[in-house]
Motif scaffolding. Structure first.
Motif, PDB file in Angstrom:
ATOM      1  N   ALA A   1       0.828  -1.209   0.000  1.00 55.92           N
ATOM      2  CA  ALA A   1       0.000   0.000   0.000  1.00 55.92           C
ATOM      3  C   ALA A   1       0.859   1.255   0.000  1.00 55.92           C
ATOM      4  CB  ALA A   1      -0.915   0.005   1.230  1.00 55.92           C
ATOM      5  N   ARG A   2       1.950   1.224   0.743  1.00 53.98           N
ATOM      6  CA  ARG A   2       2.842   2.384   0.790  1.00 53.98           C
ATOM      7  C   ARG A   2       3.485   2.624  -0.567  1.00 53.98           C
ATOM      8  NH1 ARG A   2       3.400   7.169   1.582  1.00 53.98           N
ATOM      9  NH2 ARG A   2       5.398   7.995   2.217  1.00 53.98           N
ATOM     10  N   CYS A   3       3.882   1.539  -1.244  1.00 49.40           N
ATOM     11  CA  CYS A   3       4.467   1.672  -2.580  1.00 49.40           C
ATOM     12  C   CYS A   3       3.474   2.308  -3.546  1.00 49.40           C
ATOM     13  CB  CYS A   3       4.900   0.310  -3.110  1.00 49.40           C
ATOM     14  SG  CYS A   3       6.358  -0.376  -2.301  1.00 49.40           S
ATOM     15  N   VAL A   4       2.220   1.845  -3.486  1.00 43.78           N
ATOM     16  CA  VAL A   4       1.188   2.377  -4.375  1.00 43.78           C
ATOM     17  C   VAL A   4       0.942   3.854  -4.100  1.00 43.78           C
ATOM     18  CG1 VAL A   4      -1.260   2.252  -5.000  1.00 43.78           C
ATOM     19  CG2 VAL A   4       0.049   0.150  -4.685  1.00 43.78           C
ATOM     20  N   SER A   5       0.830   4.234  -2.813  1.00 39.69           N
ATOM     21  CA  SER A   5       0.537   5.628  -2.474  1.00 39.69           C
ATOM     22  C   SER A   5       1.708   6.547  -2.811  1.00 39.69           C
ATOM     23  CB  SER A   5       0.166   5.764  -0.990  1.00 39.69           C
ATOM     24  OG  SER A   5       1.249   5.420  -0.153  1.00 39.69           O
ATOM     25  N   ILE A   6       2.937   6.076  -2.580  1.00 37.57           N
ATOM     26  CA  ILE A   6       4.121   6.888  -2.906  1.00 37.57           C
ATOM     27  C   ILE A   6       4.197   7.109  -4.411  1.00 37.57           C
ATOM     28  CG2 ILE A   6       6.642   6.869  -3.044  1.00 37.57           C
ATOM     29  CD1 ILE A   6       6.730   5.589  -0.320  1.00 37.57           C
ATOM     30  N   PHE A   7       4.059   6.013  -5.167  1.00 35.75           N
ATOM     31  CA  PHE A   7       4.190   6.117  -6.622  1.00 35.75           C
ATOM     32  C   PHE A   7       3.096   7.001  -7.206  1.00 35.75           C
ATOM     33  CE2 PHE A   7       3.931   4.746 -11.040  1.00 35.75           C
ATOM     34  CZ  PHE A   7       5.275   4.702 -11.397  1.00 35.75           C
ATOM     35  N   SER A   8       1.869   6.856  -6.692  1.00 37.89           N
ATOM     36  CA  SER A   8       0.739   7.625  -7.224  1.00 37.89           C
ATOM     37  C   SER A   8       0.897   9.120  -6.990  1.00 37.89           C
ATOM     38  CB  SER A   8      -0.572   7.159  -6.575  1.00 37.89           C
ATOM     39  OG  SER A   8      -0.811   5.800  -6.825  1.00 37.89           O
ATOM     40  N   MET A   9       1.400   9.486  -5.807  1.00 40.23           N
ATOM     41  CA  MET A   9       1.460  10.902  -5.421  1.00 40.23           C
ATOM     42  C   MET A   9       2.851  11.515  -5.555  1.00 40.23           C
ATOM     43  SD  MET A   9      -1.633  11.551  -4.773  1.00 40.23           S
ATOM     44  CE  MET A   9      -1.392  13.227  -4.168  1.00 40.23           C
ATOM     45  N   PHE A  10       3.809  10.761  -6.085  1.00 40.06           N
ATOM     46  CA  PHE A  10       5.181  11.255  -6.156  1.00 40.06           C
ATOM     47  C   PHE A  10       5.323  12.552  -6.961  1.00 40.06           C
ATOM     48  CE2 PHE A  10       9.736  11.222  -7.144  1.00 40.06           C
ATOM     49  CZ  PHE A  10      10.253  10.915  -5.888  1.00 40.06           C
ATOM     50  N   PRO A  11       4.604  12.708  -8.088  1.00 36.79           N
ATOM     51  CA  PRO A  11       4.716  13.977  -8.830  1.00 36.79           C
ATOM     52  C   PRO A  11       4.360  15.193  -7.969  1.00 36.79           C
ATOM     53  CG  PRO A  11       3.695  12.330 -10.210  1.00 36.79           C
ATOM     54  CD  PRO A  11       3.784  11.730  -8.831  1.00 36.79           C
ATOM     55  N   VAL A  12       3.341  15.057  -7.104  1.00 43.58           N
ATOM     56  CA  VAL A  12       2.960  16.171  -6.228  1.00 43.58           C
ATOM     57  C   VAL A  12       4.083  16.466  -5.250  1.00 43.58           C
ATOM     58  CG1 VAL A  12       1.276  16.997  -4.540  1.00 43.58           C
ATOM     59  CG2 VAL A  12       0.523  15.564  -6.438  1.00 43.58           C
ATOM     60  N   ASP A  13       4.725  15.400  -4.744  1.00 42.17           N
ATOM     61  CA  ASP A  13       5.847  15.576  -3.821  1.00 42.17           C
ATOM     62  C   ASP A  13       7.014  16.273  -4.510  1.00 42.17           C
ATOM     63  OD1 ASP A  13       7.094  15.174  -1.274  1.00 42.17           O
ATOM     64  OD2 ASP A  13       8.256  13.540  -2.136  1.00 42.17           O
ATOM     65  N   THR A  14       7.244  15.936  -5.782  1.00 36.94           N
ATOM     66  CA  THR A  14       8.318  16.571  -6.550  1.00 36.94           C
ATOM     67  C   THR A  14       8.043  18.060  -6.740  1.00 36.94           C
ATOM     68  OG1 THR A  14       8.825  14.515  -7.744  1.00 36.94           O
ATOM     69  CG2 THR A  14       9.551  16.581  -8.759  1.00 36.94           C
ATOM     70  N   ILE A  15       6.811  18.400  -7.075  1.00 34.33           N
ATOM     71  CA  ILE A  15       6.429  19.807  -7.247  1.00 34.33           C
ATOM     72  C   ILE A  15       6.618  20.569  -5.944  1.00 34.33           C
ATOM     73  CG2 ILE A  15       4.465  21.351  -7.664  1.00 34.33           C
ATOM     74  CD1 ILE A  15       3.450  19.223  -9.672  1.00 34.33           C
TER      75      ILE A  15
END
Length: 336
Positions: free
Chosen positions: A80-94
């Protein structure tokens, strides 16, 4: 015996520790007992805590036993953590780009740079945090039996977060420097940081991370309790003739957790920016929390401290929702 209400509090706390935004929306797997009835899952009303054996009193043994006994939770939480990180990673990058004041913050190029390093850091971090949380909680409950359990859980969560930070910090440094475009890939970042600063380079901004995480954890607990109690009172008023004790469902817990995480993320946004700057450009910002605050205030004023707040807050709620959805799906598949 532990009530379902208290287990819900522990579940969300642990969930935030593993999923946590690495924003520290660090979320360890929810541990509320779930039962399946007619195809649906609901929170168990009571759960039994077995007496600890003498061997289990050893802190290291408690940690090892916790990991062994929670394998299913950890596997589900890891996925679940992998899925949530991968899904929201672009927002974290911004968010990282905005905090660094880059003009190309919303560029689509390189939005997933550093995702490998982030995944490598976050999942083991969750195991360390969860295992040590249980170890600290058991020790504190035995040594301070007259202290309210809520305070013990909070203290244990903070100590667990500090324990896991030893693993998390290097991956955060690598991830954020890659996100900022300082390196082309995770491998380049690891080599470059080590060549320039050695092992110490992976721990630049460590104190900035702790300065953010501890207040975040406290704010998270307080805001969750307020949100949860408000929701339960509203739920009780809507069903005044209901005799059974009102509790939160898994979905309701996720919603309250998302609200609490968003509030906590907003409150601690200045500390998150300080951590980002110390991890990406420690020398320019003096290498300490105090010097970093002074430079931001001098160059950008109050607004500078809250730069990147919007994407940080936006990151939290969907991350928690995605985490819970993925976690439940994996748990169901493993139980079949």
């Amino acid at each position: 015996m532990i009530s379902a209400k208290r287990m819900n509090v522990i579940s969300i706390l642990l969930a935030f520790l593993l999923a946590g935004t690495a924003q520290s929306v660090s979320l360890v797997p929810p541990v509320a007992v779930l039962t399946t009835r007619g195809g649906s899952r609901s929170a168990s009303k009571r759960t039994t805590v077995e007496p600890a054996s003498p061997l289990a009193q050893n802190p290291l043994q408690i940690f090892v036993n916790t990991i062994k006994e929670s394998k299913k939770h950890l596997v589900a939480a890891g996925v679940a953590r992998c899925v949530s990180i991968f899904s929201m990673f672009p927002v974290d990058t911004i968010k990282t780009r905005l905090q660094m004041g880059q003009s190309n913050a919303f560029s689509l190029d390189g939005l997933y740079k550093g995702v490998g390093g982030s995944l490598f850091g976050q999942v083991p971090y969750g195991v360390l945090t969860f295992g040590s949380y249980e170890m600290y909680k058991k020790t504190f409950l035995e040594r301070f039996p007259n202290v309210k359990p809520a305070f013990v859980y909070a203290l244990a969560a903070i100590c667990g977060d500090i324990t896991g930070s030893g693993w998390l910090c290097p991956s955060e440094v690598v991830k954020q420097q890659t996100q900022a475009g300082m390196y082309a890939s995770t491998g380049d970042a690891v080599r470059g940081i080590f060549q320039k600063k050695g092992l110490a380079g992976f721990y630049q901004g460590y104190m900035g991370g702790l300065t953010r995480d501890v207040p975040f954890r406290v704010a998270q607990l307080v805001s969750f309790e307020i949100t949860k109690n408000f929701y339960l009172r509203s739920k009780k008023k809507s069903s005044p003739h209901q005799e059974e004790k009102v509790n939160l469902s898994a979905v309701e817990s996720a919603i309250c957790g998302a609200v609490a995480g968003s509030v906590s993320a907003a409150i601690t946004s200045p500390l998150d920016r300080i951590k980002t700057l110390l991890m990406t450009d420690s020398v320019a910002y003096g290498g300490t929390v105090g010097s970093c605050i002074s430079k931001i205030w001098r160059d950008e004023g109050m607004a500078g401290l809250f730069q990147g707040m919007a994407p940080r807050v936006v990151y939290i709620a969907p991350s928690v929702a995605i985490f819970f959805i993925a976690y439940e799906q994996v748990q169901q598949r493993m139980s079949e």
